[in-house]
Scaffold this motif. Structure first.
Motif, PDB file in Angstrom:
ATOM      1  N   SER A 274      -9.295  -8.877  -9.413  1.00  0.00           N
ATOM      2  CA  SER A 274      -9.031  -7.442  -9.312  1.00  0.00           C
ATOM      3  C   SER A 274     -10.165  -6.722  -8.599  1.00  0.00           C
ATOM      4  O   SER A 274      -9.939  -5.844  -7.754  1.00  0.00           O
ATOM      5  CB  SER A 274      -8.827  -6.861 -10.714  1.00  0.00           C
ATOM      6  OG  SER A 274      -8.614  -5.470 -10.642  1.00  0.00           O
ATOM      7  N   GLY A 286      -2.903  -0.907  -2.506  1.00  0.00           N
ATOM      8  CA  GLY A 286      -3.084  -1.321  -3.899  1.00  0.00           C
ATOM      9  C   GLY A 286      -1.944  -2.122  -4.477  1.00  0.00           C
ATOM     10  O   GLY A 286      -1.864  -2.272  -5.698  1.00  0.00           O
ATOM     11  N   ARG A 290      -1.937  -3.908  -8.232  1.00  0.00           N
ATOM     12  CA  ARG A 290      -0.954  -3.616  -9.265  1.00  0.00           C
ATOM     13  C   ARG A 290      -0.289  -4.884  -9.783  1.00  0.00           C
ATOM     14  O   ARG A 290       0.020  -5.004 -10.966  1.00  0.00           O
ATOM     15  CB  ARG A 290       0.090  -2.644  -8.738  1.00  0.00           C
ATOM     16  CG  ARG A 290      -0.426  -1.216  -8.557  1.00  0.00           C
ATOM     17  CD  ARG A 290       0.715  -0.236  -8.356  1.00  0.00           C
ATOM     18  NE  ARG A 290       1.483  -0.536  -7.159  1.00  0.00           N
ATOM     19  CZ  ARG A 290       1.181  -0.056  -5.937  1.00  0.00           C
ATOM     20  NH1 ARG A 290       0.132   0.738  -5.790  1.00  0.00           N
ATOM     21  NH2 ARG A 290       1.908  -0.359  -4.900  1.00  0.00           N
ATOM     22  N   GLU A 293      -2.677  -6.436 -12.137  1.00  0.00           N
ATOM     23  CA  GLU A 293      -2.658  -5.689 -13.394  1.00  0.00           C
ATOM     24  C   GLU A 293      -1.422  -6.042 -14.221  1.00  0.00           C
ATOM     25  O   GLU A 293      -1.489  -6.209 -15.441  1.00  0.00           O
ATOM     26  CB  GLU A 293      -2.690  -4.191 -13.114  1.00  0.00           C
ATOM     27  CG  GLU A 293      -2.691  -3.345 -14.380  1.00  0.00           C
ATOM     28  CD  GLU A 293      -2.651  -1.859 -14.060  1.00  0.00           C
ATOM     29  OE1 GLU A 293      -2.566  -1.066 -15.014  1.00  0.00           O
ATOM     30  OE2 GLU A 293      -2.686  -1.512 -12.865  1.00  0.00           O
ATOM     31  N   GLY A 294      -0.278  -6.178 -13.550  1.00  0.00           N
ATOM     32  CA  GLY A 294       0.935  -6.575 -14.263  1.00  0.00           C
ATOM     33  C   GLY A 294       0.831  -7.989 -14.823  1.00  0.00           C
ATOM     34  O   GLY A 294       1.297  -8.267 -15.929  1.00  0.00           O
ATOM     35  N   PRO A 421       8.196   5.344 -10.547  1.00  0.00           N
ATOM     36  CA  PRO A 421       7.215   4.290 -10.737  1.00  0.00           C
ATOM     37  C   PRO A 421       7.668   3.308 -11.815  1.00  0.00           C
ATOM     38  O   PRO A 421       8.437   3.644 -12.701  1.00  0.00           O
ATOM     39  CB  PRO A 421       5.959   5.053 -11.179  1.00  0.00           C
ATOM     40  CG  PRO A 421       6.478   6.317 -11.766  1.00  0.00           C
ATOM     41  CD  PRO A 421       7.697   6.670 -10.966  1.00  0.00           C
ATOM     42  N   HIS A 423       8.148  -1.237 -12.894  1.00  0.00           N
ATOM     43  CA  HIS A 423       8.600  -2.533 -12.398  1.00  0.00           C
ATOM     44  C   HIS A 423       9.885  -2.997 -13.071  1.00  0.00           C
ATOM     45  O   HIS A 423      10.358  -4.095 -12.782  1.00  0.00           O
ATOM     46  CB  HIS A 423       7.505  -3.600 -12.618  1.00  0.00           C
ATOM     47  CG  HIS A 423       6.222  -3.279 -11.909  1.00  0.00           C
ATOM     48  ND1 HIS A 423       6.035  -3.504 -10.566  1.00  0.00           N
ATOM     49  CD2 HIS A 423       5.073  -2.709 -12.371  1.00  0.00           C
ATOM     50  CE1 HIS A 423       4.804  -3.121 -10.216  1.00  0.00           C
ATOM     51  NE2 HIS A 423       4.198  -2.630 -11.302  1.00  0.00           N
TER      52      HIS A 423
END
Length: 459
Positions: A274, A286, A290, A293-294, A421, A423
């Motif tokens: 990261s 980014g 992301r 992060e997921g 926003p 997923h």
């Protein structure tokens, strides 16, 4: 209305195959056999007692006839006084007496001049100091109880045979009357004995029922170990169960240590990646960051599930629902401060879930965040306990979802609006977690106009 007979039988005897049913049926069978045997024994004793009374009365009559017997001219028979007192004076009553010596005969008035037949068994007794029993038939075909005394004659004289009789009803009537009373008394005694056995069995099985409730409390998190204060017969079983619980706790600590090591081994490279992507010119928008992060979030989620599954599921976990809802509403209200969302929470303070607190935050966080994202300004959370389950309902006043797409939205990665926003993992993760704890998640329409999500979890 009365309960159906099978339901009453199940409530009284217990479910099929239960210890209570087996013990009650066995006790009922043995009690029934014992009462029948007692009734037969007492009936036999009563029969002998009443027969003895009848025989004694007939013997007294015979002995009185012997004392009053006088010789008559020509070898005949006579009595010093009348012996036809009650009940021997009633014709055809079955109460008769007769004296016979050769061709000479004397009989009671009840015989009306007829002859009383003496069985052959009495005639063969040439000498007897006291009367002997026999059964016979009267002149009118009635069944009789006989007492026969044979006195030997002097020289070549014929023996003297004295017979007294009573009707068989004089024996059967009192015995049957006593047996009817005896049967009623034995039935009442049997009911009391069976009630005592029922109370005894229920008192004896009560420690097992209490142990079942204590095991349920261990499973739901109310207790960590079973109380050691138990009856002596149950104490070894409780000791083994506590040993098993201690072993599971040790396995849980061991699994947690391995999970911590795995988490450390995975999260450190992810953190390094990261940081590297934050300065990489190829990831200006980014997108890769992301994704990392997921990945980190999902790794943490599955590591928590692996930790819980290491000991066979979410046993002994406990989470206070009201506190978690209040914290999530506070945090998400600040994240969506631009919408000025009005939260309405109706969650009793004593509701607790058999759920890991982190998993509960994961479920409710995804659902409340989804409601905050799509609402126009109102989000409502309500919870109620139904039996052994707790139903949590999260509603918003947003556009809602058509019926045809509700199943599709629960699939991983499916999003209805790509402009928003996210997923598409929030609802599927909440569904998986609810199913993991034995619960369910259902999408519905809220009376606020938007979507209503109903989550059912074990209390």
């Amino acid at each position: 209305m009365t309960a159906p007979r099978p339901a009453l039988r199940r409530r009284f005897l217990g479910p099929p195959g239960s210890l209570q049913r087996r013990l009650l049926l066995a006790a009922g069978a043995f009690l029934g056999i014992a009462l029948v045997a007692a009734g037969l024994s007492i009936g036999f004793i009563l029969h002998r007692f009443v027969r003895g009374q009848v025989d004694g009365r007939l013997d007294d009559r015979i002995l009185s006839l012997v004392s009053d017997l006088r010789p008559a001219p020509g070898g005949g028979l006579s009595l010093g006084r009348d012996r036809d007192g009650p009940p021997f004076d009633r014709p055809r009553s079955g109460w008769y007496w007769q004296i016979r010596r050769g061709e000479a005969r004397l009989g009671s008035a009840a015989l009306e001049g007829r002859d009383l037949a003496v069985p052959e068994i009495a005639g063969r007794r040439r000498k007897s100091e006291e009367p002997v029993p026999a059964d016979g038939v009267g002149p009118w075909g009635e069944s009789l109880i006989l007492r026969v005394l044979t006195l030997p004659g002097k020289g070549d004289a014929a023996p003297t045979v004295l017979v007294a009789s009573a009707p068989t009803a004089a024996l059967r009537g009192p015995v049957l009357e006593a047996l009817r009373t005896l049967a009623a008394c034995l039935g009442v005694i049997g009911l009391f004995l069976f009630a005592g056995v029922l109370v005894q069995i229920r008192l004896g099985l009560r420690p097992l029922l209490r142990l079942r409730d204590q095991l349920a409390a261990v499973r739901t998190g109310g207790l960590h170990r079973l109380p050691e204060r138990q009856p002596a017969e149950v104490r070894p079983l409780v000791a083994e169960m506590n040993a098993l619980l201690d072993q599971n706790a040790a396995n849980l600590d061991h699994a947690r240590a391995h999970v911590a090591n795995l988490a450390h081994g995975l999260k450190t490279p992810l953190a390094t990646l990261s940081l590297a992507l934050a300065d990489a010119p190829s990831d200006r928008d980014g997108a890769l960051a992301r994704l990392v992060e997921g990945m980190d979030r999902r790794i943490r989620h599955h590591l928590r599930r692996a930790r819980a599954a290491a000991v066979g599921g979410p046993v002994r976990a406990r989470a206070e629902l009201a506190a978690h809802v209040a914290d999530l509403c506070l945090v998400l209200g600040r994240l969506h401060a631009g919408k000025d969302i009005a939260f309405a929470a109706d969650v009793p303070g004593d509701l607790a879930l058999a759920c890991d607190p982190q998993d509960l935050d994961e479920m409710l966080g995804n659902l409340i965040e989804n409601a905050c994202q799509w609402c126009r300004g109102r989000v409502r959370i309500a919870a109620r306990r139904l039996g052994t389950e707790v139903v949590v309902r999260i509603e918003d006043d947003g556009p809602g979802l058509p019926d045809g797409v509700r199943d599709a939205i629960l699939q991983r990665g499916r999003r209805l609006d790509e402009s928003q926003p996210g997923h598409g993992f929030g609802l599927p993760i909440a569904l998986e977690l609810a199913a993991f704890y034995g619960g369910s998640l259902v999408l519905d329409t809220s009376d606020l106009g938007g979507l209503a999500v109903r989550v059912t979890l074990p209390a």
